[in-house]
Design a protein around this motif. Structure first.
Motif, mmCIF file in Angstrom:
data_model
loop_
_atom_site.group_PDB
_atom_site.id
_atom_site.type_symbol
_atom_site.label_atom_id
_atom_site.label_comp_id
_atom_site.label_asym_id
_atom_site.label_seq_id
_atom_site.Cartn_x
_atom_site.Cartn_y
_atom_site.Cartn_z
ATOM 1 N N ALA A 170 0.828 -1.209 0.000
ATOM 2 C CA ALA A 170 0.000 0.000 0.000
ATOM 3 C C ALA A 170 0.858 1.253 0.000
ATOM 4 C CB ALA A 170 -0.928 0.003 1.222
ATOM 5 N N VAL A 171 1.949 1.240 0.749
ATOM 6 C CA VAL A 171 2.803 2.427 0.865
ATOM 7 C C VAL A 171 3.370 2.825 -0.492
ATOM 8 C CG1 VAL A 171 4.983 3.294 1.816
ATOM 9 C CG2 VAL A 171 3.382 2.050 3.292
ATOM 10 N N ALA A 172 3.944 1.870 -1.225
ATOM 11 C CA ALA A 172 4.636 2.206 -2.470
ATOM 12 C C ALA A 172 3.695 2.781 -3.533
ATOM 13 C CB ALA A 172 5.384 0.984 -3.003
ATOM 14 N N PRO A 173 2.568 2.132 -3.864
ATOM 15 C CA PRO A 173 1.697 2.732 -4.874
ATOM 16 C C PRO A 173 1.073 4.047 -4.432
ATOM 17 C CG PRO A 173 0.679 0.762 -3.949
ATOM 18 C CD PRO A 173 2.097 0.795 -3.464
ATOM 19 N N ALA A 174 0.753 4.166 -3.140
ATOM 20 C CA ALA A 174 0.183 5.430 -2.667
ATOM 21 C C ALA A 174 1.171 6.575 -2.869
ATOM 22 C CB ALA A 174 -0.205 5.307 -1.195
ATOM 23 N N LEU A 175 2.444 6.347 -2.545
ATOM 24 C CA LEU A 175 3.457 7.375 -2.764
ATOM 25 C C LEU A 175 3.645 7.659 -4.249
ATOM 26 C CD1 LEU A 175 6.178 6.289 -0.160
ATOM 27 C CD2 LEU A 175 4.705 8.305 -0.020
ATOM 28 N N ALA A 176 3.700 6.630 -5.061
ATOM 29 C CA ALA A 176 3.933 6.814 -6.496
ATOM 30 C C ALA A 176 2.848 7.674 -7.128
ATOM 31 C CB ALA A 176 4.010 5.459 -7.192
ATOM 32 N N LEU A 177 1.633 7.573 -6.621
ATOM 33 C CA LEU A 177 0.512 8.316 -7.187
ATOM 34 C C LEU A 177 0.369 9.709 -6.600
ATOM 35 C CD1 LEU A 177 -1.999 5.348 -7.345
ATOM 36 C CD2 LEU A 177 -1.046 6.579 -9.297
ATOM 37 N N GLY A 178 1.334 10.119 -5.786
ATOM 38 C CA GLY A 178 1.352 11.499 -5.296
ATOM 39 C C GLY A 178 0.770 11.728 -3.927
ATOM 40 N N ASN A 179 0.558 10.654 -3.155
ATOM 41 C CA ASN A 179 -0.001 10.779 -1.806
ATOM 42 C C ASN A 179 1.103 10.808 -0.749
ATOM 43 O OD1 ASN A 179 -3.017 10.310 -2.367
ATOM 44 N ND2 ASN A 179 -2.059 8.558 -3.370
ATOM 45 N N ALA A 180 0.727 11.201 0.441
ATOM 46 C CA ALA A 180 1.530 10.979 1.642
ATOM 47 C C ALA A 180 0.934 9.797 2.395
ATOM 48 C CB ALA A 180 1.547 12.219 2.526
ATOM 49 N N VAL A 181 1.727 9.173 3.265
ATOM 50 C CA VAL A 181 1.293 7.944 3.950
ATOM 51 C C VAL A 181 1.635 8.012 5.433
ATOM 52 C CG1 VAL A 181 1.549 5.441 4.098
ATOM 53 C CG2 VAL A 181 1.600 6.558 1.859
ATOM 54 N N LEU A 182 0.669 7.653 6.258
ATOM 55 C CA LEU A 182 0.898 7.395 7.682
ATOM 56 C C LEU A 182 0.800 5.888 7.881
ATOM 57 C CD1 LEU A 182 -1.348 10.150 9.356
ATOM 58 C CD2 LEU A 182 1.012 10.347 8.525
#
Length: 495
Positions: A170-182
């Motif tokens: 979940a972390v990697a695709p969320a970051l790739a698409l321009g999101n931040a992650v907690l």
């Protein structure tokens, strides 16, 4: 491994001991937590616990950092993900040691997990440049199209059993698409499931604030991760019971929740299955990582004509497996279960099923947290070993006589995550699979399968049908869809 182990370049304990990661290592306001080896009880380190107020502050920091990250070119985001993939590979030996010590992973499973983490990052790097919309038809003279944009801040709550893979997917695709992650890792595996991700992405050049690692105790940290206003999507992997609470809380706050939950997966062994190899396939499905996998083979449905031989060969394999400390010097195939609560739950299901009439053919005993691989024969739908997700190294065998009976037994569960069918007639196997609801189907393989490019999820009480993996599924999971139109001239309206 202990707190006195020589520090290595990636996971130097002097940096993260008693800390959380907010873009820098800082003290956790809810104190610290001792991380212990499930094999030996030895102290592996101490990690900080975030308070609910720190979760709120982290969400605000993440939201501020996300705007600049989303505005960057896809090339810049992809470059960070590619470097992260390279770093997983470069540090595989070090990270594998932590997985073996902290999560009880055997060496092969630990290496597979780190290799998969690298692949998840490479897939995410490619995701950054995929088309993010489509041109739509319109009845009016205008350009009509849809486009996807980041949701903003994604909350990820990950479990102990595959702490890196079930975070990074979940972390990697969320970051790739321009999101931040907690990210909230499980408190039993916060180093391999949290510190490693923080260290990898810091070294890969991810700007501060975009990934924050917030371990916590009990439900308060996870609940605040869901309710804090800045998080818009929650990706949760864990038990069905906790998943229900996560989904309810997310719905109350109008958040999307992607829930990947439990399973009680069937392996159907047809009358024509290759008995030279079928028991090995079944053993892998039930015993890999001590059965602590949502996809584990929880029910072996075996045709009555071959059941005696299948059980005998499966029991031989169970008895031959080496159980021990994966972080020790000797090679082992199974490590410990994660804690006493899990061990006692496994043993209660085994002993209750035997008391109800199931036949113990192998295992059924433990020393410390090391539970012997166990084979139960003559299991029926009335037994706990049939009805419940065991989450331990137990292979319950149920006999069937007709295909309709096999289908009925396979469908007799609240779950629908993974299904395996062993047969020489693969098209017949596929036709059989069509009658059994399942998120994943594997003909001539066991139920534990996962790859980075593949959409993964379950039906029924195994999840909400959301998918991790694959470009289309990840775009749907971690972006919003916007309809946009363009006209050359002002529209004329009769007002």
């Amino acid at each position: 491994m202990s707190t006195t182990t020589t520090a290595t370049r990636l996971l130097d304990p002097t940096r993260w001991t008693s800390k959380i990661w907010t873009g820098e290592w800082t003290s956790g306001a809810s104190g610290e937590h001792a991380v212990q080896s499930p094999s030996t009880g030895a102290l592996l380190g101490r990690i900080g616990f975030a308070s609910p107020d720190q979760v709120d502050a982290a969400a605000e920091t993440a939201a501020a950092a996300q705007h600049d990250w989303a505005a960057r070119s896809y090339e810049e985001r992809a470059a960070v993900l590619r470097r992260a993939g390279d770093l997983w590979q470069a540090h595989i030996d070090e990270v594998t040691l932590w997985l073996r010590a902290e999560s009880g992973s055997a060496a092969a499973k630990a290496r597979f997990e780190v290799q998969t983490a690298a692949q998840e990052c490479y897939e995410a790097a490619a995701l950054a440049s995929v088309p993010y919309g489509e041109v739509l038809r319109s009845t009016q003279p205008r350009l009509s199209f849809s486009r996807h944009f980041p949701v903003g801040v994604v909350g990820v709550i990950a479990p102990f059993n595959a702490p890196i893979v079930l975070s990074i997917r979940a972390v990697a695709p969320a970051l790739a698409l321009g999101n931040a992650v907690l990210l909230k890792p499980d408190s039993r595996t916060p180093i391999s499931g949290g510190v490693t991700l923080a260290a990898i992405f810091e070294e890969a050049g991810l700007p501060p604030g975009l990934l924050q690692v917030l371990p916590g105790h009990g439900a308060s940290t996870g609940e605040r991760l869901i309710t804090t206003p800045r998080t818009r999507v929650i990706a949760f992997t864990g038990s069905t019971g906790v998943g229900r609470r996560v989904g309810e809380l997310a719905a109350r706050h109008l958040k999307r929740a992607h829930l990947e939950l439990g399973g009680n997966n069937a392996l159907i062994v047809m009358h024509d299955a290759d008995l030279a190899h079928a028991p090995s396939v079944g053993a892998a499905g039930s015993f890999v990582h001590q059965g602590q996998i949502c996809m584990a083979t929880g029910r072996h449905l075996v045709h009555e004509s071959i059941a005696d031989e299948y059980v005998a060969r499966l029991s031989e394999r169970a008895e031959a497996l080496i159980v021990g400390d994966p972080a020790g010097e000797e090679p082992v195939q199974l490590g410990p279960v994660i804690d006493e609560r899990q061990r006692d739950s496994i043993h209660a299901i085994v002993t209750d099923s035997v008391a109800a009439g199931a036949k113990l053919r192998a295992g059924g005993s433990y020393q410390g947290l090391f539970y012997r691989p166990t084979v139960l024969d003559r299991v029926t739908p009335d037994h706990r070993a049939f009805r419940e997700e065991i989450f331990g190294p137990v292979a319950p065998v149920i006999r069937f006589s007709t295909l309709d009976e096999a289908v009925e037994l396979a469908r007799d569960t609240e779950y629908g995550l993974s299904l395996g069918i062993l047969t020489r007639d693969v098209m017949h196997g596929l036709q059989l699979a069509d009658r059994i609801p399942s998120g994943n189907v594997h003909i001539n393989d066991q139920t534990v399968n996962d790859e980075a490019p593949v959409p993964f999820g379950g039906v029924g009480n195994s999840g909400t049908g959301s998918r991790h993996g694959g470009h289309l599924a990840n775009i749907e999971a971690f972006t919003e869809t916007q309809w946009t139109t363009l006209r050359g001239d002002l529209a004329h309206h009769p007002f």
